[in-house]
Design an enzyme around this catalytic site. Sequence first.
Site, short mmCIF file in Angstrom:
data_model
loop_
_atom_site.label_atom_id
_atom_site.label_comp_id
_atom_site.label_asym_id
_atom_site.label_seq_id
_atom_site.Cartn_x
_atom_site.Cartn_y
_atom_site.Cartn_z
N TRP A 60 19.22 1.58 -16.97
CA TRP A 60 18.11 1.30 -16.03
C TRP A 60 16.86 0.81 -16.73
O TRP A 60 16.50 1.28 -17.81
CB TRP A 60 17.76 2.59 -15.28
CG TRP A 60 16.46 2.58 -14.54
CD1 TRP A 60 15.23 2.91 -15.05
CD2 TRP A 60 16.24 2.22 -13.18
NE1 TRP A 60 14.26 2.78 -14.07
CE2 TRP A 60 14.86 2.35 -12.91
CE3 TRP A 60 17.08 1.80 -12.15
CZ2 TRP A 60 14.29 2.09 -11.67
CZ3 TRP A 60 16.52 1.53 -10.90
CH2 TRP A 60 15.15 1.68 -10.67
N ASN A 62 12.66 -0.34 -15.43
CA ASN A 62 11.70 -0.72 -14.41
C ASN A 62 10.45 -1.30 -15.05
O ASN A 62 10.54 -2.36 -15.67
CB ASN A 62 11.41 0.40 -13.40
CG ASN A 62 10.95 1.71 -13.98
OD1 ASN A 62 11.64 2.34 -14.78
ND2 ASN A 62 9.78 2.18 -13.56
N ASP A 63 9.29 -0.67 -14.97
CA ASP A 63 8.02 -1.33 -15.29
C ASP A 63 7.97 -1.99 -16.67
O ASP A 63 8.22 -1.33 -17.69
CB ASP A 63 6.88 -0.32 -15.23
CG ASP A 63 6.67 0.27 -13.86
OD1 ASP A 63 7.50 0.02 -12.97
OD2 ASP A 63 5.68 1.00 -13.69
N TRP A 124 5.92 7.55 -18.78
CA TRP A 124 5.75 6.55 -17.73
C TRP A 124 4.98 5.35 -18.27
O TRP A 124 4.86 5.16 -19.47
CB TRP A 124 5.04 7.16 -16.53
CG TRP A 124 5.79 8.28 -15.86
CD1 TRP A 124 6.96 8.86 -16.25
CD2 TRP A 124 5.38 8.98 -14.68
NE1 TRP A 124 7.32 9.87 -15.39
CE2 TRP A 124 6.37 9.97 -14.41
CE3 TRP A 124 4.29 8.88 -13.82
CZ2 TRP A 124 6.28 10.83 -13.32
CZ3 TRP A 124 4.20 9.73 -12.73
CH2 TRP A 124 5.18 10.69 -12.48
N ARG A 188 -2.70 7.41 -13.01
CA ARG A 188 -1.64 6.90 -13.90
C ARG A 188 -1.85 5.45 -14.33
O ARG A 188 -2.76 4.77 -13.90
CB ARG A 188 -0.29 7.02 -13.20
CG ARG A 188 -0.16 6.28 -11.87
CD ARG A 188 1.22 6.51 -11.28
NE ARG A 188 1.40 5.89 -9.97
CZ ARG A 188 1.16 6.51 -8.83
NH1 ARG A 188 0.72 7.75 -8.81
NH2 ARG A 188 1.36 5.88 -7.67
N ASP A 189 -0.95 5.02 -15.19
CA ASP A 189 -0.80 3.63 -15.64
C ASP A 189 -2.03 3.12 -16.40
O ASP A 189 -2.63 2.10 -16.03
CB ASP A 189 -0.52 2.70 -14.46
CG ASP A 189 0.65 3.14 -13.61
OD1 ASP A 189 1.47 3.93 -14.10
OD2 ASP A 189 0.74 2.71 -12.44
N GLU A 237 -1.28 0.40 -8.33
CA GLU A 237 -0.55 0.80 -9.53
C GLU A 237 -0.72 -0.27 -10.60
O GLU A 237 -1.11 -1.41 -10.34
CB GLU A 237 0.93 1.01 -9.22
CG GLU A 237 1.20 2.14 -8.24
CD GLU A 237 2.68 2.45 -8.12
OE1 GLU A 237 3.08 3.53 -8.59
OE2 GLU A 237 3.43 1.62 -7.58
N TRP A 327 10.69 -0.90 -5.19
CA TRP A 327 11.08 0.49 -4.96
C TRP A 327 11.71 0.70 -3.59
O TRP A 327 12.40 1.70 -3.38
CB TRP A 327 9.88 1.42 -5.14
CG TRP A 327 9.52 1.61 -6.58
CD1 TRP A 327 8.39 1.21 -7.22
CD2 TRP A 327 10.33 2.24 -7.59
NE1 TRP A 327 8.43 1.54 -8.55
CE2 TRP A 327 9.61 2.18 -8.80
CE3 TRP A 327 11.59 2.85 -7.58
CZ2 TRP A 327 10.11 2.70 -10.00
CZ3 TRP A 327 12.09 3.36 -8.77
CH2 TRP A 327 11.36 3.29 -9.95
#
Length: 522
Positions: A60, A62-63, A124, A188-189, A237, A327
């Site tokens: 997997w 993602n970002d 993350w 976050r981020d 985000e 998502w």
Amino acid sequence: MPGISRRSLFIASAVGAAGALLPAGSRSASAASARAASTTAAACTGSYRAEYHFTVPDQWMNDPQRPVWIDGEYHYYYLYNPDYSTGGTAAGTAWRLATSTDLVSFTDRGIAVPKDTTPNGDVWSGSAVVDTGNTAGFGAGAVIVLATMAPGDGAQAQYLYYSTDGGRTFTNHGTAPVLPNPGVRDFRDPKVIRDEERGRWVMALAENDKVGFYHSADLKSWTYVGGFIKGGIGVLECPDLFRIRAADGTWKWVLGVSANGKGSGLPSTYAYWTGSFDGTTFTPDLSDPQWLDHGWDWYAAVTFEKRDAGGTLDPAARYAIGWLNHWDYANTTPTIECDGFNGTDSIVREVTLKRATDGTYHLASQPVAGLDAHVARTVDLGDLEVSGSRLLDYTGTAYELTTEITWDQLTGAGLQLRRSSDGGRHIDAGIYGDYAFVNRGYTVSPDSTGRWQESRSPFDGSAGTVRLRILVDRTSIEMFVDDGRYVHSTEVFPDPADTGLALFTIDGTAVFRNTVIREFAV
């Protein structure tokens, strides 16, 4: 984040401009044909791994994390879950690394920032910086990562990792956050940049409908100084903050976020504002954002510095890369069962700042120039006149097509991509009336609701011409309109056997001029 389930492919009834190509009553037949493609896809009759887009080696992804230039190459980090097939997305992510000199061909370097090595669990999104001035005390040139973690109490906070081997491997700076959670849900981020003018670091942080700004002298201790608030486009985000120079010499600051604007009839990709930034406060030129992509699937995108082979910075351009997924249907893909992975990125783009005739500024995108060095075959189709539809003598699953469509009077024009032999399945891309569009409703789509099949962006048809540059790969379509002012990135899952290509017009005749197809070997 949903857990993994068995692959389920859906097809919705076709909608939008492309439907005008089909005679009345044939839309249900088209949908039935596309459902048949789902059955064929389930048999894994061919590979779904992209031919020239970046894909995760296994499991997997993602970002994307903003790439950094180190020792003559780009270090591209991304969120990677090695336990996806057994634990789903809930099993958590680490940072995996790939390096590249041309941003087309990448070399896998394995996990750089590991997960579950501290009580804080998985890692993350965040950002990496090169600490050339040794402000953090880990040595000049140390690579510092600030990333969000959410330990047992679920409170999102920012933690520091550092590397002294050129960004290949990282060590945690203890288990305490360098920026603790102040008691909010979304925190976050972190996106960190160096403010050389004021001799400090600046962090942009996603805080629900706000981007918070923080200062630090050493990357270890952060102070809140203000924020930029924007509601109505979902939770913000993956913030982005950079300065860029237009061709007319004007400098602008750009603040970007990933946002889900579907509920407001807006894209669900990368929203941005041009404006000014004094090191503490961002002041936008306009209250409403513009969007760097109008498709369904260009999420968690990051921009990063453009440097030449010697490392010289180009102040008039940046690169950008986004996650070709969403998502809403992140686990819906044939790639996990057919090819053992789930995770594809957009092509890297070069982003520039343009001034419009009304005096406003916007970002424009084009595929990275490095693609030119990977051309394996060119098919020059020349000028093609079309009235209605025209099936071309070309087949392929992965290529780039460029053309300039010209007309005196018509309602719409475009292309049928990845067309089945019976013509019942295809992806349509082009212009219709006052908008440009990509419609995935006639092929296998990841969206089970049927609501998110056709993406649109503004278009002025009075000019009688449009330039299209379309990147087709095994599970994606990226269409660049005119100078790249508008881009549509869309995830699709055509049957590997669907390789045809056709041109069409609606209510008129057009000439598809200088039509060229390029195939790539990466």
